[in-house]
Design a protein around this motif. Sequence first.
Motif, PDB file in Angstrom:
ATOM      1  N   ASP A 328      35.970  81.708 -18.079  1.00 11.84           N
ATOM      2  CA  ASP A 328      37.407  81.624 -17.653  1.00 11.84           C
ATOM      3  C   ASP A 328      37.701  79.924 -17.419  1.00 11.84           C
ATOM      4  O   ASP A 328      38.825  79.925 -16.619  1.00 11.84           O
ATOM      5  CB  ASP A 328      37.550  82.462 -16.327  1.00 11.84           C
ATOM      6  CG  ASP A 328      36.744  82.076 -15.449  1.00 11.84           C
ATOM      7  OD1 ASP A 328      35.992  80.969 -15.352  1.00 11.84           O
ATOM      8  OD2 ASP A 328      37.047  82.491 -14.026  1.00 11.84           O
ATOM      9  N   GLU A 331      41.616  79.007 -17.809  1.00  9.65           N
ATOM     10  CA  GLU A 331      42.421  79.412 -16.780  1.00  9.65           C
ATOM     11  C   GLU A 331      42.089  78.727 -15.429  1.00  9.65           C
ATOM     12  O   GLU A 331      43.099  78.193 -14.828  1.00  9.65           O
ATOM     13  CB  GLU A 331      42.306  80.745 -16.595  1.00  9.65           C
ATOM     14  CG  GLU A 331      42.658  82.002 -17.403  1.00  9.65           C
ATOM     15  CD  GLU A 331      41.633  82.165 -18.251  1.00  9.65           C
ATOM     16  OE1 GLU A 331      40.440  82.510 -17.973  1.00  9.65           O
ATOM     17  OE2 GLU A 331      41.923  81.822 -19.519  1.00  9.65           O
ATOM     18  N   ARG A 332      40.976  78.432 -15.110  1.00  8.56           N
ATOM     19  CA  ARG A 332      40.776  77.528 -14.024  1.00  8.56           C
ATOM     20  C   ARG A 332      41.065  76.286 -13.994  1.00  8.56           C
ATOM     21  O   ARG A 332      41.496  75.642 -13.094  1.00  8.56           O
ATOM     22  CB  ARG A 332      39.155  77.419 -13.727  1.00  8.56           C
ATOM     23  CG  ARG A 332      38.765  78.972 -13.148  1.00  8.56           C
ATOM     24  CD  ARG A 332      37.289  79.224 -13.168  1.00  8.56           C
ATOM     25  NE  ARG A 332      36.713  78.474 -11.747  1.00  8.56           N
ATOM     26  CZ  ARG A 332      35.493  78.397 -11.569  1.00  8.56           C
ATOM     27  NH1 ARG A 332      34.540  79.099 -12.337  1.00  8.56           N
ATOM     28  NH2 ARG A 332      34.921  77.702 -10.556  1.00  8.56           N
ATOM     29  N   GLN A 333      41.229  75.276 -15.067  1.00  7.69           N
ATOM     30  CA  GLN A 333      41.633  74.298 -15.332  1.00  7.69           C
ATOM     31  C   GLN A 333      43.073  74.340 -15.161  1.00  7.69           C
ATOM     32  O   GLN A 333      43.714  73.503 -14.289  1.00  7.69           O
ATOM     33  CB  GLN A 333      41.214  73.760 -16.762  1.00  7.69           C
ATOM     34  CG  GLN A 333      39.737  73.502 -17.045  1.00  7.69           C
ATOM     35  CD  GLN A 333      39.516  72.062 -16.358  1.00  7.69           C
ATOM     36  OE1 GLN A 333      40.238  71.513 -15.473  1.00  7.69           O
ATOM     37  NE2 GLN A 333      38.288  71.407 -16.610  1.00  7.69           N
ATOM     38  N   ILE A 334      43.985  75.140 -15.933  1.00  6.21           N
ATOM     39  CA  ILE A 334      45.432  75.267 -15.596  1.00  6.21           C
ATOM     40  C   ILE A 334      45.576  75.476 -14.151  1.00  6.21           C
ATOM     41  O   ILE A 334      46.541  74.720 -13.912  1.00  6.21           O
ATOM     42  CB  ILE A 334      45.897  76.543 -16.617  1.00  6.21           C
ATOM     43  CG1 ILE A 334      45.607  76.314 -18.005  1.00  6.21           C
ATOM     44  CG2 ILE A 334      47.392  76.653 -16.211  1.00  6.21           C
ATOM     45  CD1 ILE A 334      45.939  77.402 -19.072  1.00  6.21           C
ATOM     46  N   ASP A 335      45.069  76.561 -13.608  1.00  5.14           N
ATOM     47  CA  ASP A 335      45.294  76.836 -12.063  1.00  5.14           C
ATOM     48  C   ASP A 335      44.994  75.508 -11.248  1.00  5.14           C
ATOM     49  O   ASP A 335      45.956  75.218 -10.540  1.00  5.14           O
ATOM     50  CB  ASP A 335      44.236  77.980 -11.711  1.00  5.14           C
ATOM     51  CG  ASP A 335      45.033  78.939 -11.673  1.00  5.14           C
ATOM     52  OD1 ASP A 335      45.979  79.211 -12.408  1.00  5.14           O
ATOM     53  OD2 ASP A 335      44.144  80.134 -11.064  1.00  5.14           O
ATOM     54  N   PHE A 336      43.977  74.711 -11.627  1.00  2.00           N
ATOM     55  CA  PHE A 336      43.676  73.540 -10.728  1.00  2.00           C
ATOM     56  C   PHE A 336      44.804  72.455 -11.057  1.00  2.00           C
ATOM     57  O   PHE A 336      45.304  71.913  -9.930  1.00  2.00           O
ATOM     58  CB  PHE A 336      42.497  72.959 -11.321  1.00  2.00           C
ATOM     59  CG  PHE A 336      41.985  71.644 -10.239  1.00  2.00           C
ATOM     60  CD1 PHE A 336      41.229  72.099  -9.010  1.00  2.00           C
ATOM     61  CD2 PHE A 336      42.564  70.555 -10.432  1.00  2.00           C
ATOM     62  CE1 PHE A 336      40.762  70.930  -8.258  1.00  2.00           C
ATOM     63  CE2 PHE A 336      42.141  69.413  -9.713  1.00  2.00           C
ATOM     64  CZ  PHE A 336      41.260  69.772  -8.615  1.00  2.00           C
ATOM     65  N   ARG A 338      47.804  72.869 -12.196  1.00  3.33           N
ATOM     66  CA  ARG A 338      48.992  73.388 -11.472  1.00  3.33           C
ATOM     67  C   ARG A 338      49.161  73.235 -10.001  1.00  3.33           C
ATOM     68  O   ARG A 338      50.040  72.529  -9.332  1.00  3.33           O
ATOM     69  CB  ARG A 338      49.305  74.959 -11.699  1.00  3.33           C
ATOM     70  CG  ARG A 338      50.545  75.284 -11.251  1.00  3.33           C
ATOM     71  CD  ARG A 338      50.514  76.910 -11.822  1.00  3.33           C
ATOM     72  NE  ARG A 338      50.587  77.278 -13.232  1.00  3.33           N
ATOM     73  CZ  ARG A 338      50.038  78.499 -13.687  1.00  3.33           C
ATOM     74  NH1 ARG A 338      49.226  79.222 -13.086  1.00  3.33           N
ATOM     75  NH2 ARG A 338      50.046  78.581 -15.356  1.00  3.33           N
ATOM     76  N   GLN A 339      47.929  73.631  -9.276  1.00  5.87           N
ATOM     77  CA  GLN A 339      48.068  73.489  -7.977  1.00  5.87           C
ATOM     78  C   GLN A 339      47.983  72.082  -7.359  1.00  5.87           C
ATOM     79  O   GLN A 339      48.432  71.465  -6.249  1.00  5.87           O
ATOM     80  CB  GLN A 339      46.969  74.220  -7.201  1.00  5.87           C
ATOM     81  CG  GLN A 339      46.957  75.863  -7.227  1.00  5.87           C
ATOM     82  CD  GLN A 339      45.829  76.643  -6.587  1.00  5.87           C
ATOM     83  OE1 GLN A 339      45.523  76.038  -5.526  1.00  5.87           O
ATOM     84  NE2 GLN A 339      45.280  77.209  -7.693  1.00  5.87           N
ATOM     85  N   THR A 402      50.072  75.159 -22.480  1.00  6.08           N
ATOM     86  CA  THR A 402      50.536  75.342 -20.963  1.00  6.08           C
ATOM     87  C   THR A 402      50.924  74.285 -20.056  1.00  6.08           C
ATOM     88  O   THR A 402      52.191  74.422 -19.575  1.00  6.08           O
ATOM     89  CB  THR A 402      49.516  76.269 -20.363  1.00  6.08           C
ATOM     90  OG1 THR A 402      49.024  76.995 -21.311  1.00  6.08           O
ATOM     91  CG2 THR A 402      49.943  77.196 -19.303  1.00  6.08           C
ATOM     92  N   GLU A 408      56.419  74.234 -16.526  1.00  6.61           N
ATOM     93  CA  GLU A 408      55.193  73.859 -15.912  1.00  6.61           C
ATOM     94  C   GLU A 408      55.183  72.173 -15.381  1.00  6.61           C
ATOM     95  O   GLU A 408      54.722  71.709 -14.277  1.00  6.61           O
ATOM     96  CB  GLU A 408      53.825  74.040 -16.644  1.00  6.61           C
ATOM     97  CG  GLU A 408      53.667  75.553 -16.740  1.00  6.61           C
ATOM     98  CD  GLU A 408      52.347  76.139 -15.809  1.00  6.61           C
ATOM     99  OE1 GLU A 408      52.058  75.230 -15.107  1.00  6.61           O
ATOM    100  OE2 GLU A 408      52.635  77.313 -15.766  1.00  6.61           O
ATOM    101  N   ARG A 412      55.392  70.320 -11.884  1.00  7.65           N
ATOM    102  CA  ARG A 412      54.313  69.503 -11.255  1.00  7.65           C
ATOM    103  C   ARG A 412      54.977  67.903 -10.798  1.00  7.65           C
ATOM    104  O   ARG A 412      54.729  67.474  -9.765  1.00  7.65           O
ATOM    105  CB  ARG A 412      53.272  69.226 -12.173  1.00  7.65           C
ATOM    106  CG  ARG A 412      52.484  70.600 -12.430  1.00  7.65           C
ATOM    107  CD  ARG A 412      50.824  70.104 -13.266  1.00  7.65           C
ATOM    108  NE  ARG A 412      51.089  69.187 -14.132  1.00  7.65           N
ATOM    109  CZ  ARG A 412      51.145  69.696 -15.639  1.00  7.65           C
ATOM    110  NH1 ARG A 412      51.463  70.830 -15.807  1.00  7.65           N
ATOM    111  NH2 ARG A 412      51.192  68.716 -16.478  1.00  7.65           N
TER     112      ARG A 412
END
Length: 494
Positions: A328, A331-336, A338-339, A402, A408, A412
């Motif tokens: 995963d 997804e983890r990179q995208i989430d990081f 984003r946050q 993404t 997105e 940011r």
Amino acid sequence: MKVLLINPEYPDTYWSFRHALPFEGKRSAFPPLGLLTVSALLPSSWERRLIDLNVQSLKSSAIEWADMVFVTAMLVQKASLREVVGRCKALGKRVVLGGPYVTTTVEGLPDADHIFLGEAETTLPQFVEDLARGEARRTYQAAERPPLSATPLAHFQLANMKHYSAMSVQYSRGCPFSCEFCDIIEIYGRVPRTKSNQQMLAEFDALLKLGWRGTVFIVDDNFIGNKKNVRQLLPELAAWQKSHGYPFSLLTESSVNLADDEPLLNSMRDAGFRRVFLGIETPVEESLKEAQKSQNRGNLLESVEKIQSYGMEVMAGFIVGFDNDPEDIFERQIDFIRQSAIPLAMVGLLNALPDTQLWRRLEREGRLLGEASGNNTECTFNFQTRMDPAILIQGYETIMRTIYSPREYYQRALDSMRRTAQQFSEPQHYKLISSLTSFTRVMVKLGVLDGERREFWRFLTQTLLKHRNKLAESLRLAAMGYHFRKLSDAYGEN
Ligand code: B12
Ligand code: SF4
């Protein structure tokens, strides 16, 4: 002696900023500081001209004018370098090569007369002496890395400043850390050497005298590598900026542990640092461990937010393709990303650069496939990956599409502006005509012609409502977002 200094062309990459620069009417992001430094190491009686192929073309008449041609290159400029060398040799010129590509390359170099490996502060003066005696050698390499007190004031005057969006100066070389994939520590060493405060202020004075106002990139790989010296430099830089009305907005690269040092963050803010590029690489602890990136410890999201709270926009590098990357990872990179509110996230695929610890390990494990292209945003690997490469490439493309989708990206950018809200706003150096022209270009291209214009207007409205003092900043971010989106869209077409 007439010397032509040539910087070969970059391909269209994330770092070329090629789709963003036309908004400001610029042709390239930064001048080739290596060549400006080389020029300053040559005898003052020699005539010199600079041709940067990223801002102008190379005419045969320019080559014919020269007695000797000096060419620099990173790995990513290899194709253009070969073409340049071929043309100069065909016209019978003596060709001298230097820079990171020739320093680290393992495969056949172009047919040049003289090759400089590593830093040239001591070897170039030696070459000039040897040449005068008719005894110049093919290869030069210094026995030891030179102290930066030997680095002369770069010949900034050779660069046609109006074509660049920022000027570069260098404070230090080398980094104390030991990241497995990094070639900096191999080329420039693990003991960071710095210039003196006087040298730095002289470079700032020189840029100011040449009329430069705006962004200055301190091109160190890790500006805080030698914290003791940096602590002494920063108050002097702050005093200089204050006494000249803050003419420069500073940008640099740093390791993430900057977040642990509040006095240093304070001093950087006071000195006018407004953007900092961090090597975050991955939110996955096992992959950080594999990369020997022990300095990225603790809560990385909190570290980013801390730095942003000192008024510095955080840019960062991210990597996928580590042996320990879980399924995963995408997804983890995208989430990081984003946050973390990092608008300019440079995500790349892991590649082994020549002569790095990673290169040597993969060689031992029989997994190396050849030399890397030097552009880690190209969808290729030069080693056998643990995860299926097709899945990695597909996942990588998903990350890019993404994070650079307009919604997105603009979100940011807004989050970043909120987090970097400063007690004082950055002085803007408007040149009325060029500012108006840039403004009109952004409005027409992104607000009228672009298919994603609704997102742009939403972004601009939010900026005007919440960050009015950051209008110029928001337009810069919008232009950058456009560049990254253009390149990411190309992945979808492959
Ligand atoms: C600033 C910088 C950039 C800038 C601007 C580059 C420019 N116009 O000069 C930007 C942001 C555009 C950039 C982009 C990239 N960069 Co860059 N960049 C740097 C950085 C941080 C500083 C370069 C610099 O100005 N140094 C200061 C000068 C004084 O040092 P120098 O260039 O080494 O020059 C000395 C010697 O090498 C020698 N020398 C240099 N040229 C010549 C020529 C001759 C003839 C002679 C005799 C001597 C000589 O003399 C000088 C004095 O000692 C270096 C790291 C570093 N520490 O140098 C990475 C570095 C050069 N970049 C690197 C990379 C990989 C990239 C990218 C591919 C990253 C990416 N993944 O997209 C892109 C490619 C460019 C593109 N547009 O696509 C690598 C190159 C690795 C390699 N082996 O080729 C480096 C070493 C950093 C790293 N480890 O990642 N980069
Ligand atoms: S912190 Fe950056 S410059 Fe230092 S070793 Fe790691 S990757 Fe290289």
